[in-house]
Design an enzyme around this catalytic site. Structure first.
Site, PDB file in Angstrom:
ATOM      1  N   ASP A  75       0.846  -1.196   0.000  1.00  0.00           N
ATOM      2  CA  ASP A  75       0.000   0.000   0.000  1.00  0.00           C
ATOM      3  C   ASP A  75       0.877   1.241   0.000  1.00  0.00           C
ATOM      4  O   ASP A  75       1.698   1.436   0.905  1.00  0.00           O
ATOM      5  CB  ASP A  75      -0.874   0.021   1.260  1.00  0.00           C
ATOM      6  CG  ASP A  75      -1.769   1.249   1.298  1.00  0.00           C
ATOM      7  OD1 ASP A  75      -2.823   1.223   0.647  1.00  0.00           O
ATOM      8  OD2 ASP A  75      -1.400   2.247   1.953  1.00  0.00           O
ATOM      9  N   TYR A  80       3.070   9.736  -0.024  1.00  0.00           N
ATOM     10  CA  TYR A  80       4.111   9.126   0.808  1.00  0.00           C
ATOM     11  C   TYR A  80       5.516   9.346   0.222  1.00  0.00           C
ATOM     12  O   TYR A  80       6.514   8.978   0.854  1.00  0.00           O
ATOM     13  CB  TYR A  80       3.881   7.615   0.997  1.00  0.00           C
ATOM     14  CG  TYR A  80       2.541   7.239   1.601  1.00  0.00           C
ATOM     15  CD1 TYR A  80       1.714   8.180   2.185  1.00  0.00           C
ATOM     16  CD2 TYR A  80       2.093   5.918   1.587  1.00  0.00           C
ATOM     17  CE1 TYR A  80       0.481   7.835   2.725  1.00  0.00           C
ATOM     18  CE2 TYR A  80       0.869   5.557   2.131  1.00  0.00           C
ATOM     19  CZ  TYR A  80       0.065   6.530   2.689  1.00  0.00           C
ATOM     20  OH  TYR A  80      -1.155   6.173   3.211  1.00  0.00           O
ATOM     21  N   LYS A 109      -2.789   5.895  -4.450  1.00  0.00           N
ATOM     22  CA  LYS A 109      -3.922   6.800  -4.198  1.00  0.00           C
ATOM     23  C   LYS A 109      -3.771   8.135  -4.924  1.00  0.00           C
ATOM     24  O   LYS A 109      -2.653   8.685  -4.979  1.00  0.00           O
ATOM     25  CB  LYS A 109      -4.053   7.057  -2.692  1.00  0.00           C
ATOM     26  CG  LYS A 109      -3.971   5.779  -1.870  1.00  0.00           C
ATOM     27  CD  LYS A 109      -4.111   5.978  -0.379  1.00  0.00           C
ATOM     28  CE  LYS A 109      -3.794   4.701   0.375  1.00  0.00           C
ATOM     29  NZ  LYS A 109      -2.452   4.603   0.909  1.00  0.00           N
ATOM     30  N   HIS A 142      -7.702   9.412  -2.232  1.00  0.00           N
ATOM     31  CA  HIS A 142      -7.081   9.338  -0.899  1.00  0.00           C
ATOM     32  C   HIS A 142      -7.955   9.983   0.186  1.00  0.00           C
ATOM     33  O   HIS A 142      -8.100   9.439   1.279  1.00  0.00           O
ATOM     34  CB  HIS A 142      -5.707  10.018  -0.947  1.00  0.00           C
ATOM     35  CG  HIS A 142      -4.791   9.619   0.158  1.00  0.00           C
ATOM     36  ND1 HIS A 142      -3.439   9.598   0.032  1.00  0.00           N
ATOM     37  CD2 HIS A 142      -5.021   9.230   1.434  1.00  0.00           C
ATOM     38  CE1 HIS A 142      -2.886   9.204   1.173  1.00  0.00           C
ATOM     39  NE2 HIS A 142      -3.839   8.982   2.040  1.00  0.00           N
ATOM     40  N   GLN A 216     -10.760   2.267   2.225  1.00  0.00           N
ATOM     41  CA  GLN A 216      -9.638   2.224   3.198  1.00  0.00           C
ATOM     42  C   GLN A 216      -9.877   3.316   4.234  1.00  0.00           C
ATOM     43  O   GLN A 216      -9.985   4.493   3.884  1.00  0.00           O
ATOM     44  CB  GLN A 216      -8.305   2.446   2.478  1.00  0.00           C
ATOM     45  CG  GLN A 216      -7.130   2.283   3.430  1.00  0.00           C
ATOM     46  CD  GLN A 216      -5.768   2.495   2.778  1.00  0.00           C
ATOM     47  OE1 GLN A 216      -5.005   3.365   3.187  1.00  0.00           O
ATOM     48  NE2 GLN A 216      -5.445   1.694   1.775  1.00  0.00           N
TER      49      GLN A 216
HETATM   50  P1  NAP Z   1       0.286   1.022  11.898  1.00  0.00           P
HETATM   51  O1  NAP Z   1       0.550   0.105  10.788  1.00  0.00           O
HETATM   52  O2  NAP Z   1      -0.834   0.762  12.833  1.00  0.00           O
HETATM   53  O3  NAP Z   1       1.592   1.187  12.791  1.00  0.00           O
HETATM   54  C1  NAP Z   1       2.862   1.334  12.225  1.00  0.00           C
HETATM   55  C2  NAP Z   1       3.831   1.623  13.365  1.00  0.00           C
HETATM   56  O4  NAP Z   1       3.883   0.506  14.247  1.00  0.00           O
HETATM   57  C3  NAP Z   1       5.246   1.882  12.924  1.00  0.00           C
HETATM   58  O5  NAP Z   1       5.783   2.880  13.766  1.00  0.00           O
HETATM   59  C4  NAP Z   1       5.963   0.556  13.157  1.00  0.00           C
HETATM   60  O6  NAP Z   1       7.309   0.772  13.467  1.00  0.00           O
HETATM   61  C5  NAP Z   1       5.206  -0.015  14.337  1.00  0.00           C
HETATM   62  N1  NAP Z   1       5.068  -1.479  14.264  1.00  0.00           N
HETATM   63  C6  NAP Z   1       4.829  -2.239  13.169  1.00  0.00           C
HETATM   64  N2  NAP Z   1       4.728  -3.529  13.500  1.00  0.00           N
HETATM   65  C7  NAP Z   1       4.878  -3.603  14.826  1.00  0.00           C
HETATM   66  C8  NAP Z   1       4.883  -4.674  15.742  1.00  0.00           C
HETATM   67  N3  NAP Z   1       4.701  -5.921  15.333  1.00  0.00           N
HETATM   68  N4  NAP Z   1       5.082  -4.378  17.058  1.00  0.00           N
HETATM   69  C9  NAP Z   1       5.278  -3.114  17.475  1.00  0.00           C
HETATM   70  N5  NAP Z   1       5.299  -2.048  16.643  1.00  0.00           N
HETATM   71  C10 NAP Z   1       5.100  -2.285  15.326  1.00  0.00           C
HETATM   72  O7  NAP Z   1       0.060   2.523  11.395  1.00  0.00           O
HETATM   73  P2  NAP Z   1       0.177   3.305  10.015  1.00  0.00           P
HETATM   74  O8  NAP Z   1       1.496   3.147   9.393  1.00  0.00           O
HETATM   75  O9  NAP Z   1      -0.288   4.684  10.311  1.00  0.00           O
HETATM   76  O10 NAP Z   1      -0.922   2.616   9.080  1.00  0.00           O
HETATM   77  C11 NAP Z   1      -0.618   1.524   8.242  1.00  0.00           C
HETATM   78  C12 NAP Z   1      -0.621   1.926   6.774  1.00  0.00           C
HETATM   79  O11 NAP Z   1      -1.908   2.416   6.390  1.00  0.00           O
HETATM   80  C13 NAP Z   1       0.301   3.121   6.432  1.00  0.00           C
HETATM   81  O12 NAP Z   1       1.652   2.775   6.456  1.00  0.00           O
HETATM   82  C14 NAP Z   1      -0.259   3.518   5.100  1.00  0.00           C
HETATM   83  O13 NAP Z   1       0.169   2.642   4.093  1.00  0.00           O
HETATM   84  C15 NAP Z   1      -1.772   3.381   5.366  1.00  0.00           C
HETATM   85  N6  NAP Z   1      -2.413   4.653   5.826  1.00  0.00           N
HETATM   86  C16 NAP Z   1      -3.379   5.198   5.055  1.00  0.00           C
HETATM   87  C17 NAP Z   1      -3.988   6.386   5.416  1.00  0.00           C
HETATM   88  C18 NAP Z   1      -5.059   6.971   4.540  1.00  0.00           C
HETATM   89  O14 NAP Z   1      -5.410   8.136   4.742  1.00  0.00           O
HETATM   90  N7  NAP Z   1      -5.581   6.221   3.599  1.00  0.00           N
HETATM   91  C19 NAP Z   1      -3.639   7.017   6.625  1.00  0.00           C
HETATM   92  C20 NAP Z   1      -2.662   6.419   7.420  1.00  0.00           C
HETATM   93  C21 NAP Z   1      -2.066   5.237   7.023  1.00  0.00           C
HETATM   94  P3  NAP Z   1       8.519   0.018  12.676  1.00  0.00           P
HETATM   95  O15 NAP Z   1       8.465   0.430  11.243  1.00  0.00           O
HETATM   96  O16 NAP Z   1       9.726   0.501  13.374  1.00  0.00           O
HETATM   97  O17 NAP Z   1       8.277  -1.471  12.873  1.00  0.00           O
END
Ligand code: NAP
Length: 367
Positions: A75, A80, A109, A142, A216
């Site tokens: 994704d 990004y 997106k 997005h 999403q």
């Molecule tokens: P997330 O996946 O809930 O959390 C990611 C964070 O958690 C990172 O800091 C990562 O650090 C840490 N992490 C990952 N695996 C872990 C584990 N097993 N144990 C402990 N910590 C862990 O949050 P997110 O990145 O905000 O959301 C996921 C994805 O959704 C994004 O990357 C993006 O692709 C998408 N997104 C979309 C939107 C939208 O508006 N459509 C908004 C936000 C996000 P490390 O990298 O150091 O492991």
């Protein structure tokens, strides 16, 4: 009836039902690895790699490693700033003979600065070029609102008072119709939305030929979005959970960049009940949070750039939460109080006619 007969009959029953269980357990587990999209019948992996906040230098090797580990769904987004690096990793992985483009499911997106019919093709072409692909598997709008675009930097125009320059002419239906044309041309396999509310999705459903295949949105144990999920299920829309771990990395980002208070961020991974369930399955809290969603056919896209956590997050299909545990996790829902991403960090966005969470600002006004 002799005791021996009863024992033999019961033993046969146990054997039969265990055979049934094991046959179907594997089928069930296997099935959860994908969800089928209703219009194209494409299989979307229920686990994807999130890439927000991953710099190009880091994400290139991360994506390559993730593909080696078995991730098949990535994704990304124009915003990004890492599409090119992701494209490099995928190209190298294919050139190294490890798989083909068809094995992969790539989502990107349309950005807020391109959220208008006349800009869809321009951005999509640029994104495909950066990704070094002929098509993407899923293209999402997005966010439902649009900003005016600085033509040179392709970033939002920000006024002298720090407010974002809103494009008040945002029209989802005309934008969507151009996306439909791009799908016909073969540039996009499936169309979807991100951060749209029910009314906004319904309008697209009513006025379009191709229905949204995926929504999403932010979704995790503290913010479970049950009503929106029911609405999506009624319309054959697959839901992808962003921030499925409660986005622990968002805290530093929002505190440093937008001066948010650190107290505004939940520590979902540290929740005692999540940890207790994790212990009983010999799994980690992250695996429990992800499994909880996947087990309900929600697609998850956890972001990680750590080798250890990439592996950990992919190991979701060899265990099952019990109805009792599912019920316990359901109770963690905090409704709107659990929301992390309201986009109010983009100063003035709440004044856009398509800002999706008007009720948040209305509630604040009446306090
Ligand atoms: P997330 O996946 O809930 O959390 C990611 C964070 O958690 C990172 O800091 C990562 O650090 C840490 N992490 C990952 N695996 C872990 C584990 N097993 N144990 C402990 N910590 C862990 O949050 P997110 O990145 O905000 O959301 C996921 C994805 O959704 C994004 O990357 C993006 O692709 C998408 N997104 C979309 C939107 C939208 O508006 N459509 C908004 C936000 C996000 P490390 O990298 O150091 O492991």
């Amino acid at each position: 009836m002799s005791l021996r007969f009863i024992l033999r009959r019961d033993f046969a029953c146990v054997l039969k039902s265990s055979a049934f269980y094991f046959r179907n357990f594997h089928k069930f587990i296997g099935r959860m690895k994908h969800v089928k999209l209703s219009q194209t019948a494409d299989l979307m992996p229920t686990l994807g790699l999130g890439t927000w906040q991953a710099s190009p230098e880091v994400i290139e090797s991360t994506v390559y490693k993730a593909l080696d580990l078995g991730y098949r769904h990535i994704d990304t987004a124009f915003n990004y700033n890492n599409e090119e690096a992701i494209g490099n990793a995928i190209k190298k992985w294919i050139d190294d003979g490890k798989g083909t483009r068809k094995d992969l499911f790539i989502t990107t997106k349309l950005p807020h600065v391109g959220n208008r019919a006349s800009d869809v093709k321009k951005f999509l072409d640029l994104q495909l070029k950066r990704l070094q692909m002929d098509y993407v598997d899923l293209y999402l709008i997005h966010v439902p609102f649009g900003f005016h675009c600085d033509a040179e930097t392709l970033t939002p125009v920000v006024n002298s008072n720090g407010e974002y320059d809103l494009d008040l002419d945002t029209d989802h239906v005309s934008t969507w119709k151009v996306m439909e044309c791009c799908q016909k041309e073969g540039l996009i396999r499936n169309l979807g939305l991100s951060n749209f509310n029910e009314a906004q999705i319904e309008k697209i459903i009513d006025e379009s030929t191709v229905k949204p295949q995926v929504l999403q949105v932010e979704l995790h144990a503290y913010f479970q979005q049950m009503d929106l999920r029911k609405f999506c299920s009624d319309h054959d829309i697959v839901v992808t959970a962003y921030a499925p771990l409660g986005s622990p990395g968002a805290k530093d980002h929002f505190v440093n960049k937008y001066n948010y208070s650190p107290d505004a961020f939940p520590d979902l991974l540290g929740h005692p009940e999540v940890n207790e369930i994790a212990k009983s399955h010999e799994k980690t809290p992250a695996q429990i949070l992800l499994r909880y969603l996947v087990q309900q056919s929600v697609v998850v896209i956890p972001k990680s750039t750590s080798d250890k956590r990439l592996k950990e997050n992919a190991s979701l299909y060899d265990f099952e939460l019990t109805p009792y545990e599912i019920n316990k996790l359901k109770k963690l829902d905090r409704g709107e109080d659990g929301r992390i991403f309201n986009f109010l960090f983009w100063k003035g966005v709440e004044n856009h006619p398509e800002y999706p969470f008007k009720f948040l600002t209305l509630a604040a006004d009446t306090k």
